[in-house]
Scaffold this active site. Structure first.
Site, short mmCIF file in Angstrom:
data_model
loop_
_atom_site.label_atom_id
_atom_site.label_comp_id
_atom_site.label_asym_id
_atom_site.label_seq_id
_atom_site.Cartn_x
_atom_site.Cartn_y
_atom_site.Cartn_z
CB SER A 140 43.18 47.66 29.48
OG SER A 140 43.27 46.48 28.73
CE1 TYR A 164 45.20 40.37 30.52
CE2 TYR A 164 44.63 41.97 28.85
CZ TYR A 164 44.28 41.22 29.95
OH TYR A 164 43.03 41.32 30.46
CB THR A 190 46.47 41.04 33.92
OG1 THR A 190 46.13 42.38 34.26
CG2 THR A 190 45.25 40.15 34.10
CE LYS A 280 42.87 43.69 37.22
NZ LYS A 280 42.32 42.80 36.21
CG HIS A 304 39.92 39.22 34.60
ND1 HIS A 304 41.26 39.29 34.37
CD2 HIS A 304 39.34 39.90 33.57
CE1 HIS A 304 41.49 39.96 33.24
NE2 HIS A 304 40.33 40.35 32.75
C1 LIG Z 1 34.48 45.09 30.46
C2 LIG Z 1 35.67 44.66 31.21
C3 LIG Z 1 36.91 44.63 30.58
C4 LIG Z 1 38.05 44.24 31.30
N1 LIG Z 1 39.27 44.28 30.68
C5 LIG Z 1 40.38 44.00 31.40
C6 LIG Z 1 41.66 44.13 30.82
O1 LIG Z 1 41.80 44.50 29.66
N2 LIG Z 1 42.74 43.85 31.59
C7 LIG Z 1 42.62 43.44 32.90
O2 LIG Z 1 43.63 43.18 33.56
N3 LIG Z 1 41.42 43.32 33.46
C8 LIG Z 1 40.30 43.59 32.77
N4 LIG Z 1 39.08 43.50 33.35
C9 LIG Z 1 38.99 43.12 34.77
C10 LIG Z 1 39.07 44.35 35.66
O3 LIG Z 1 40.34 44.94 35.61
C11 LIG Z 1 38.75 44.01 37.11
O4 LIG Z 1 39.55 42.95 37.54
C12 LIG Z 1 37.27 43.65 37.30
O5 LIG Z 1 36.47 44.46 36.48
C13 LIG Z 1 36.87 43.83 38.75
O6 LIG Z 1 35.54 43.48 38.94
P1 LIG Z 1 34.32 44.54 38.88
O7 LIG Z 1 34.09 44.82 37.45
O8 LIG Z 1 33.17 43.79 39.48
O9 LIG Z 1 34.73 45.76 39.64
C14 LIG Z 1 37.92 43.86 32.66
C15 LIG Z 1 36.68 43.89 33.27
C16 LIG Z 1 35.56 44.31 32.58
C17 LIG Z 1 34.24 44.35 33.29
#
Ligand SMILES: Cc1cc2nc3c(=O)[nH]c(=O)nc-3n(C[C@H](O)[C@H](O)[C@H](O)COP(=O)(O)O)c2cc1C
Length: 411
Positions: A140, A164, A190, A280, A304
């Site tokens: 990320s 981002y 994203t 995404k 997300h």
């Molecule tokens: C703690 C956490 C931090 C996340 N940080 C980012 C991020 O920095 N960039 C991003 O595109 N998505 C981020 N996401 C979303 C994830 O990439 C993903 O879309 C999401 O976790 C999918 O759902 P799941 O956690 O139920 O598998 C984050 C999700 C979580 C849980």
């Protein structure tokens, strides 16, 4: 009346001895608990006891009343698989090809920010699991390890970088450059974050990076000593791309998320990155069609993990329509609430190329670091292979042929 009795014999001592499992008791109770876990839910329970509430809530939580996450989960729970029998499932192939190279399972590691908050080693521990299992890791923009640090730590892991589009495009450009020079294969843009989602748990817990030390924290330290010891005895916890930042997260999000981001930025990105680009956070058939026309390599249908728009479309429900519209032109991935091999199977059966997992591996890393993440992959693989054998699917394309549906269960 005839009564059948078993004939007695002298105990068969060698047989009795062969049944005994001689194992030394393990020194770490936590390690033993993780090894015995039979599902990722159990790992989440272990994780909850290992890390401070503010950290666990940051991972588990979603936006507002968190109904999006619940609906994503319900969709997976309501899937019904088609099944075929008498097909000789003695050989099962779970591999797929992604951009010319084989991966061993149709799962990828989602980009998640601040991984060192969950476990002090952070992103390299997860990427090492990706390498060990021939999978792909996505780093990320909000990572606690920079692209070049990650490349140095796990040079052989397949690495993608999540971007981002920042308000200052030059800052985006410099991190893209670093990712390119560090051997990252693909960019994930994203787009479901024009502004930050409203995460009530984080607001109530006063989440900051690094965590602030208050009187309350002192009690927290007493309750989760190992986590705090790791925090204090390893390098400073900070965003690799924003070193020195110590203001609340919402302020950082305001700097990183640009509400003015538009389709023009996708074209801009195509002009500065010559590898695959995935978008995404797609949540409609219309946007999927437009992005396919623009020539991106793939999209990730995602909300997300319910952390941005609450009450938006459920990715799994949207998937078949998106695949019907663009599946022959671009790769269609999905994420959100994938927590088992059965969920992975469901997404593939409904048309996804592969799934991304987020919380699933974060529960693993919070439960027991890299070992916990290895356990997550082991559990997903176990269920995935088992489901394939039981539905009669010997490879990924047969999962799609055999198919599945979401049962129409009224809430
Ligand atoms: C703690 C956490 C931090 C996340 N940080 C980012 C991020 O920095 N960039 C991003 O595109 N998505 C981020 N996401 C979303 C994830 O990439 C993903 O879309 C999401 O976790 C999918 O759902 P799941 O956690 O139920 O598998 C984050 C999700 C979580 C849980």
């Amino acid at each position: 009346m005839k009564i059948i009795k078993s004939k007695r014999q002298f105990p068969d001592l060698p047989h009795f001895i062969s049944l005994i499992e001689w194992k030394l008791p393990t020194l770490s109770r936590n390690k033993a608990k993780v090894a015995r876990a039979t599902s990722i839910y159990e790992l989440a329970q272990i994780a909850k006891k290992r890390v401070p509430k503010v950290v666990f809530d940051y991972v588990e939580g979603s936006a507002l009343n968190e109904v999006s996450y619940k609906r994503s989960r319900d969709a997976f729970d309501n899937v019904e698989f088609n099944a075929r029998v008498l097909r000789d499932v003695s050989k099962i192939d779970t591999s797929i090809e992604i951009y010319g190279k084989k991966v061993d399972l149709p799962i990828l590691f989602s980009p998640t920010g601040y991984t060192r908050l969950m476990y002090h080693v952070g992103e390299p521990a997860v990427a090492a699991v990706a390498e060990n299992n021939n999978l792909i890791y996505s780093l990320s923009t909000m990572g606690t390890t920079s692209p070049s640090e990650l490349a140095a730590a796990v040079p052989r892991a397949r690495r993608w970088f999540q971007l981002y589009v920042m308000q200052n495009r030059d800052e985006s450009l410099s991190i893209i450059k670093q990712a390119k020079e560090s051997g990252f294969e693909a960019l994930i843009l994203t787009v479901d974050t024009p502004v930050s989602g409203i995460r009530v748990r984080d607001m109530k817990n006063g989440l900051t990076i690094p965590p602030r030390i208050s009187l309350k924290t002192v009690f927290a330290i007493a309750r989760k000593p190992i986590w705090w010891l790791n925090l204090f005895t390893t390098k400073k916890l900070e965003f690799a791309a924003f070193r020195g930042w110590d203001k609340p997260l919402v302020e950082l999000a305001a700097k990183i998320f640009d509400p003015a981001t538009s389709f023009d930025d996708v074209n801009w990105l195509k002009s500065v990155w010559d590898g695959p680009i995935l978008v995404k956070g797609v949540q409609s058939v219309e946007d999927a069609k437009k992005l396919a026309q623009m020539g991106v390599s793939g999209i990730i249908i995602s909300n997300h993990g319910g952390r941005q728009l609450n009450s938006g479309p459920v990715p799994l429900e949207l998937l078949p329509e998106v695949v019907a519209a663009v599946g022959d032109k671009i790769d269609v991935y999905i994420d959100g609430a994938v927590i088992s091999g059965q969920d992975t199977y469901a997404a593939i059966a409904l048309g996804a190329k592969a799934v991304f997992i987020g919380r699933a591996y974060l529960y693993g890393i919070m439960a027991d670091g890299q070992r916990g993440v290895e356990k997550v992959i082991e559990l997903i693989k176990r269920d995935f292979v088992n489901t394939m054998a039981l539905t009669g699917a010997r490879n990924i394309s047969e999962i799609k042929e055999i198919g599945a549906r979401i049962r129409n269960v009224s809430n």
